[in-house]
Design a protein around this motif. Structure first.
Motif, PDB file in Angstrom:
ATOM      1  N   LYS A  58       0.815  -1.208   0.000  1.00 20.36           N
ATOM      2  CA  LYS A  58       0.000   0.000   0.000  1.00 20.36           C
ATOM      3  C   LYS A  58       0.850   1.260   0.000  1.00 20.36           C
ATOM      4  O   LYS A  58       0.392   2.323  -0.435  1.00 20.36           O
ATOM      5  N   THR A  59       2.093   1.141   0.496  1.00 19.30           N
ATOM      6  CA  THR A  59       2.978   2.297   0.603  1.00 19.30           C
ATOM      7  C   THR A  59       4.352   1.941   0.039  1.00 19.30           C
ATOM      8  O   THR A  59       4.933   0.921   0.421  1.00 19.30           O
ATOM      9  N   TYR A  60       4.861   2.794  -0.842  1.00 19.09           N
ATOM     10  CA  TYR A  60       6.187   2.611  -1.434  1.00 19.09           C
ATOM     11  C   TYR A  60       7.017   3.855  -1.113  1.00 19.09           C
ATOM     12  O   TYR A  60       6.659   4.965  -1.522  1.00 19.09           O
ATOM     13  N   LEU A  61       8.099   3.654  -0.381  1.00 18.91           N
ATOM     14  CA  LEU A  61       8.991   4.754  -0.012  1.00 18.91           C
ATOM     15  C   LEU A  61      10.324   4.560  -0.723  1.00 18.91           C
ATOM     16  O   LEU A  61      10.922   3.484  -0.664  1.00 18.91           O
ATOM     17  N   PHE A  62      10.800   5.606  -1.383  1.00 20.54           N
ATOM     18  CA  PHE A  62      11.994   5.533  -2.216  1.00 20.54           C
ATOM     19  C   PHE A  62      13.126   6.383  -1.658  1.00 20.54           C
ATOM     20  O   PHE A  62      12.887   7.502  -1.181  1.00 20.54           O
ATOM     21  N   ASP A  63      14.340   5.878  -1.766  1.00 24.07           N
ATOM     22  CA  ASP A  63      15.511   6.728  -1.698  1.00 24.07           C
ATOM     23  C   ASP A  63      15.506   7.600  -2.952  1.00 24.07           C
ATOM     24  O   ASP A  63      14.748   7.338  -3.903  1.00 24.07           O
ATOM     25  N   PHE A  64      16.356   8.628  -3.007  1.00 28.29           N
ATOM     26  CA  PHE A  64      16.375   9.487  -4.193  1.00 28.29           C
ATOM     27  C   PHE A  64      17.621   9.264  -5.053  1.00 28.29           C
ATOM     28  O   PHE A  64      17.529   8.777  -6.174  1.00 28.29           O
ATOM     29  N   ASP A  65      18.797   9.622  -4.523  1.00 29.20           N
ATOM     30  CA  ASP A  65      20.020   9.523  -5.308  1.00 29.20           C
ATOM     31  C   ASP A  65      20.342   8.074  -5.665  1.00 29.20           C
ATOM     32  O   ASP A  65      20.412   7.207  -4.783  1.00 29.20           O
ATOM     33  N   TYR A  66      20.554   7.831  -6.937  1.00 30.98           N
ATOM     34  CA  TYR A  66      20.876   6.500  -7.472  1.00 30.98           C
ATOM     35  C   TYR A  66      19.707   5.520  -7.363  1.00 30.98           C
ATOM     36  O   TYR A  66      19.860   4.338  -7.651  1.00 30.98           O
ATOM     37  N   THR A  67      18.545   5.997  -6.929  1.00 34.08           N
ATOM     38  CA  THR A  67      17.341   5.163  -6.911  1.00 34.08           C
ATOM     39  C   THR A  67      16.325   5.715  -7.909  1.00 34.08           C
ATOM     40  O   THR A  67      15.929   5.035  -8.846  1.00 34.08           O
ATOM     41  N   GLY A 103      26.393  15.911 -10.617  1.00 31.88           N
ATOM     42  CA  GLY A 103      26.330  17.100  -9.780  1.00 31.88           C
ATOM     43  C   GLY A 103      27.023  16.910  -8.450  1.00 31.88           C
ATOM     44  O   GLY A 103      27.715  17.805  -7.950  1.00 31.88           O
ATOM     45  N   ILE A 104      26.847  15.729  -7.853  1.00 30.40           N
ATOM     46  CA  ILE A 104      27.470  15.445  -6.564  1.00 30.40           C
ATOM     47  C   ILE A 104      28.983  15.460  -6.684  1.00 30.40           C
ATOM     48  O   ILE A 104      29.693  16.082  -5.873  1.00 30.40           O
ATOM     49  N   VAL A 105      29.515  14.794  -7.709  1.00 24.53           N
ATOM     50  CA  VAL A 105      30.963  14.766  -7.911  1.00 24.53           C
ATOM     51  C   VAL A 105      31.490  16.180  -8.133  1.00 24.53           C
ATOM     52  O   VAL A 105      32.529  16.566  -7.577  1.00 24.53           O
ATOM     53  N   LYS A 106      30.781  16.964  -8.924  1.00 28.29           N
ATOM     54  CA  LYS A 106      31.221  18.329  -9.213  1.00 28.29           C
ATOM     55  C   LYS A 106      31.303  19.168  -7.936  1.00 28.29           C
ATOM     56  O   LYS A 106      32.286  19.876  -7.702  1.00 28.29           O
ATOM     57  N   ALA A 156      26.008  23.238  -4.379  1.00 33.41           N
ATOM     58  CA  ALA A 156      24.871  22.444  -4.851  1.00 33.41           C
ATOM     59  C   ALA A 156      23.727  23.333  -5.330  1.00 33.41           C
ATOM     60  O   ALA A 156      22.992  22.971  -6.255  1.00 33.41           O
ATOM     61  N   ASP A 157      23.575  24.505  -4.712  1.00 31.17           N
ATOM     62  CA  ASP A 157      22.539  25.435  -5.163  1.00 31.17           C
ATOM     63  C   ASP A 157      22.735  25.814  -6.632  1.00 31.17           C
ATOM     64  O   ASP A 157      21.775  26.089  -7.348  1.00 31.17           O
ATOM     65  N   VAL A 158      23.991  25.786  -7.072  1.00 35.69           N
ATOM     66  CA  VAL A 158      24.325  26.172  -8.440  1.00 35.69           C
ATOM     67  C   VAL A 158      24.358  24.966  -9.383  1.00 35.69           C
ATOM     68  O   VAL A 158      23.824  25.007 -10.495  1.00 35.69           O
ATOM     69  N   HIS A 159      24.962  23.884  -8.921  1.00 39.26           N
ATOM     70  CA  HIS A 159      25.340  22.805  -9.834  1.00 39.26           C
ATOM     71  C   HIS A 159      24.485  21.538  -9.754  1.00 39.26           C
ATOM     72  O   HIS A 159      24.555  20.704 -10.659  1.00 39.26           O
ATOM     73  N   MET A 160      23.685  21.357  -8.707  1.00 49.26           N
ATOM     74  CA  MET A 160      23.093  20.041  -8.485  1.00 49.26           C
ATOM     75  C   MET A 160      21.960  19.712  -9.466  1.00 49.26           C
ATOM     76  O   MET A 160      22.029  18.741 -10.218  1.00 49.26           O
TER      77      MET A 160
END
Length: 212
Positions: free
Chosen positions: A4-13, A20-23, A77-81
């Motif tokens: 009934k509920t699906y919760l996801f990670d975000f990065d790489y999911t 962006g993270i590497v930068k 991150a505000d600029v590049h992410m």
């Protein structure tokens, strides 16, 4: 699988934000003369808190210095992410397919909630997601179950009817600590063998397997 509920990670999911993270890491690390850290090493820390990642990459353990690095990273991150983030090909169809079934859908991430929402507003209708819990919303980051448990309380869901989907061993630990089922997806740097060391319902090649 029918939860009934699906919760996801975000990065790489749900999305590949590794560029962006590497930068952002590279800018901060270079500024402080950490010139030998590889992109691969940075990518292996995705999913951890920024303080944990900087400590792993530099060997620094001083909380004040790590906090300073985190603040520098956030400004970059505000600029590049978001401009360097791309959804995986089956992300939108999977999320929409689950909602069409009547499932509740949310995100639990160490990434800032405001950044996730600002990125997804281009792709999803307003209020499409039932909940987003970001790093600023919890006292203890993953693998603490705090974010997942907060989501369950907010949604009125039980652990038994909930599936948590992520790409890393941190996500697998989070699900185990929250006593919810876990589905691994091989979108990131973590191997199937690493994920199989943790309780799981399925290890998927891509998110589309959730709605097959």
């Amino acid at each position: 699988m029918n939860y009934k509920t699906y919760l996801f990670d975000f990065d790489y999911t749900l999305a590949d934000s590794s560029r962006g993270i590497v930068k952002c890491f590279r800018i901060v690390l270079t500024r402080h003369q950490y010139l030998t850290v590889t992109d691969e090493a940075i990518k292996r820390t995705i999913g951890k808190t920024l303080e944990e990642s900087f400590s792993i990459l530099t060997g620094i353990t001083d909380p004040e210095q790590l906090e300073s690095f985190r603040q520098e990273y956030r400004l970059e991150a505000d600029v590049h992410m978001n401009v360097n983030t791309r959804l995986f090909p089956d992300t939108l169809s999977t999320l929409k397919g689950l909602k069409k079934r009547g499932a509740r859908v949310g995100i639990i991430s160490t990434k800032y909630r405001f950044r996730i929402l600002s990125y997804l507003e281009e792709y999803l209708p307003k209020d499409f997601l039932d909940i987003v819990v970001g790093g600023e919303d919890v006292k203890a980051p993953k693998p603490s179950p705090e974010g997942v448990l907060f989501a369950l309380e907010h949604l009125g869901s039980t652990p038994e009817e909930t599936l948590y989907i992520g790409d890393s061993t941190v996500d697998a630990e989070t699900a185990r600590n929250a006593e919810v089922d876990f589905a691994g997806v091989l979108n990131g740097m973590t191997t199937a063998e690493e994920l199989r060391n943790y309780p799981h319902k399925i290890i998927m090649q891509n998110l589309g397997e959730l709605v097959q």
